[in-house]
Enzyme design. Structure first.
Site, PDB file in Angstrom:
ATOM      1  N   ARG A  36       0.816  -1.217   0.000  1.00 52.12           N
ATOM      2  CA  ARG A  36       0.000   0.000   0.000  1.00 52.12           C
ATOM      3  C   ARG A  36       0.850   1.267   0.000  1.00 52.12           C
ATOM      4  NH1 ARG A  36      -4.875  -2.125   3.961  1.00 52.12           N
ATOM      5  NH2 ARG A  36      -6.095  -3.005   2.249  1.00 52.12           N
ATOM      6  N   LYS A 198     -20.700 -17.487  -1.769  1.00 55.86           N
ATOM      7  CA  LYS A 198     -22.152 -17.322  -1.648  1.00 55.86           C
ATOM      8  C   LYS A 198     -22.784 -16.420  -2.693  1.00 55.86           C
ATOM      9  CE  LYS A 198     -22.627 -18.088   3.278  1.00 55.86           C
ATOM     10  NZ  LYS A 198     -22.897 -17.440   4.569  1.00 55.86           N
ATOM     11  N   GLY A 354     -12.128  -8.887  -2.782  1.00 53.44           N
ATOM     12  CA  GLY A 354     -12.140 -10.157  -2.065  1.00 53.44           C
ATOM     13  C   GLY A 354     -11.009 -11.101  -2.414  1.00 53.44           C
ATOM     14  N   GLY A 377     -13.733  -3.799  -0.284  1.00 56.59           N
ATOM     15  CA  GLY A 377     -15.104  -3.299  -0.161  1.00 56.59           C
ATOM     16  C   GLY A 377     -15.420  -2.213  -1.168  1.00 56.59           C
TER      17      GLY A 377
HETATM   18  P1  AMP Z   1     -15.468 -14.513  -1.663  1.00 53.35           P
HETATM   19  O1  AMP Z   1     -14.876 -13.831  -0.468  1.00 53.35           O
HETATM   20  O2  AMP Z   1     -16.926 -14.279  -1.847  1.00 53.35           O
HETATM   21  O3  AMP Z   1     -14.672 -14.224  -2.906  1.00 53.35           O
HETATM   22  O4  AMP Z   1     -15.403 -16.085  -1.366  1.00 53.35           O
HETATM   23  C1  AMP Z   1     -14.179 -16.730  -1.345  1.00 53.35           C
HETATM   24  C2  AMP Z   1     -14.311 -18.067  -0.690  1.00 53.35           C
HETATM   25  O5  AMP Z   1     -15.120 -18.926  -1.445  1.00 53.35           O
HETATM   26  C3  AMP Z   1     -12.975 -18.758  -0.565  1.00 53.35           C
HETATM   27  O6  AMP Z   1     -12.650 -18.845   0.788  1.00 53.35           O
HETATM   28  C4  AMP Z   1     -13.195 -20.113  -1.200  1.00 53.35           C
HETATM   29  O7  AMP Z   1     -12.616 -21.150  -0.450  1.00 53.35           O
HETATM   30  C5  AMP Z   1     -14.692 -20.247  -1.192  1.00 53.35           C
HETATM   31  N1  AMP Z   1     -15.153 -21.205  -2.201  1.00 53.35           N
HETATM   32  C6  AMP Z   1     -14.873 -21.230  -3.502  1.00 53.35           C
HETATM   33  N2  AMP Z   1     -15.401 -22.311  -4.088  1.00 53.35           N
HETATM   34  C7  AMP Z   1     -16.054 -23.008  -3.142  1.00 53.35           C
HETATM   35  C8  AMP Z   1     -16.810 -24.236  -3.131  1.00 53.35           C
HETATM   36  N3  AMP Z   1     -16.979 -24.947  -4.242  1.00 53.35           N
HETATM   37  N4  AMP Z   1     -17.323 -24.641  -1.956  1.00 53.35           N
HETATM   38  C9  AMP Z   1     -17.125 -23.905  -0.830  1.00 53.35           C
HETATM   39  N5  AMP Z   1     -16.447 -22.745  -0.786  1.00 53.35           N
HETATM   40  C10 AMP Z   1     -15.904 -22.306  -1.922  1.00 53.35           C
END
Ligand code: AMP
Length: 396
Positions: A36, A198, A354, A377
């Site tokens: 940063r 999610k 993320g 964010g």
């Molecule tokens: P995000 O912060 O929304 O980008 O989510 C990232 C997280 O999603 C990571 O920690 C991954 O391990 C998880 N992830 C990705 N694919 C899967 C999956 N098939 N089942 C469970 N978690 C997952």
């Protein structure tokens, strides 16, 4: 038109710069990742080379009142090392002593202020606090994308006091241009890749970008809500049952808007959420009970590669497998390789928001994509179509 550093001559001017020096420190209060600080360097050096001086302000960590462990004094030597310039430090960020220190600054000099969040007024966006900060400089520069989605005193409110004398630093300008390249001015076909765990955390992004993109790859844990909604068997894979209706609605909306959605067709399934689990490749809609899909399978990887290679603009947000566990990182690595290859061929690629940022850094793709966003964010809110207060405050 967005105002940048090039719109001002900083000769003999004092620039009050909001930087994001919220860097990680170890137990000895040493900076463990200076990214940063390095990212803010071009802005600071440009102002110094113009013959101006810099007053740097930032937050560090989440202090509750004044707490020595969160003092900016810990990072002074690291800032000096990165910039190659001596940095003066003042143990407060408002008040007579700080104003005197700022006033006595000569062209070419840098003053670092104490942690803004030692005052609760910072996060509260307090008007008087912002006014006190404004007394320190002639021109306000915001170069902190990581906090641009917060209407804090130093990121937003302070800008009111610099009518016609405020602009974006080069880092923040780069972030804005990169997002616009995807959402507004991008060369078609435009592809968004959304992964992560999610649907619920990405739904606003999906709804916003359906109007902007030609292709949408949905991967990672989100996949299974869509597959189950379509009647597939997902075994024990992660799923948000209450979002299945929404998933069907998204598929309908995509059709109506002529957006092609690409879901995995096969997955690497495991019999437990563990690196040592037994695994097998199965069709994404025929996952046996007791098994969960944790990464994209070979056919999916090949499909994704094809879509990536034909796209001229790519946004990547979220890993397409559980990349933290090496057994399930292959899909995310393969996708990174495809995007790197497309970028080499002239495609614009933005990675932001993320865990995909962590993934590209971990797997060595950071230099092989067009731009890696510095704000989690702030990036997500931009992709949701929100106007960030820190950006609006400069443009107004
Ligand atoms: P995000 O912060 O929304 O980008 O989510 C990232 C997280 O999603 C990571 O920690 C991954 O391990 C998880 N992830 C990705 N694919 C899967 C999956 N098939 N089942 C469970 N978690 C997952």
């Amino acid at each position: 038109m967005m105002k940048t550093l090039n719109d001002f001559d900083f000769k003999d001017k004092k620039a009050l710069i909001r930087v994001d020096f919220n860097v990680p420190l170890n137990d000895n209060f040493e900076v463990t990742d200076a990214t940063r600080i390095i990212s803010a360097k071009p802005t600071i050096i440009k102002i110094l080379e113009d013959g101006g001086s810099c007053i740097l302000m930032s937050h560090l960590g989440r202090p509750k009142g004044v707490q020595d462990q969160f003092s900016m004094k810990h990072i002074v030597s690291q800032v000096e090392e990165v910039l190659g310039v001596t940095v003066k430090f003042v143990a407060d960020c408002i008040g007579d002593d700080v104003e005197a220190a700022a006033a006595s600054l000569n062209p070419g000099e840098i003053l670092l202020l104490e942690n803004l969040r030692f005052y609760s007024e910072e996060k509260a966006g307090d008007q008087q606090f912002a006014e006190k900060l404004s007394k320190l400089g002639d021109i306000y520069v915001n170069d902190a994308f990581g906090t641009a989605h917060r209407a804090h005193a130093s990121t937003t409110v302070v800008a009111q006091y610099f009518e016609g004398k405020k602009c974006f630093g080069s880092l923040l300008a780069k972030e804005i241009v990169s997002i616009e390249k995807v959402l507004k001015t991008g060369e078609k076909p435009i592809l968004a890749i959304l992964g992560g765990a999610k649907v619920s955390s990405k739904i606003t992004i999906i709804e916003n970008i359906l109007d902007k993109v030609d292709h949408l790859i949905i991967g990672g844990g989100m996949t299974f809500t869509f597959i189950k909604a379509n009647g597939g068997q997902i075994g024990d894979s992660i799923c948000e049952d209450d979002k299945m209706e929404l998933a069907l609605k998204i598929i309908e909306q995509a059709k109506a808007k002529n957006v092609q959605i690409h879901l995995p067709v096969d997955v690497l399934a495991a019999n437990s959420f563990s690196n040592e689990a037994d695994t097998q490749i199965v069709d994404v809609d025929k996952i046996p009970d007791g098994w969960q899909g944790l990464d994209a399978g070979p056919k999916s990887k090949a499909n994704f590669h094809e879509v990536v290679m034909q796209s001229k603009t790519i946004l990547w947000n979220g890993p397409i497998g559980v990349f933290e566990l090496p057994t399930f990182a292959e899909g995310t690595i393969a996708l990174g390789e495809s995007i790197a290859e497309a970028t080499k061929n002239g495609t614009f690629s933005l990675v932001g928001g993320g865990d995909s940022v962590a993934a590209v850094k971990q797997f060595g793709f950071a230099d092989k994509v067009s731009y890696v966003s510095t704000g989690g964010g702030a990036m997500l809110e931009s992709l949701e179509g929100k106007v960030l207060p820190g950006i609006a405050a400069i443009n107004n």
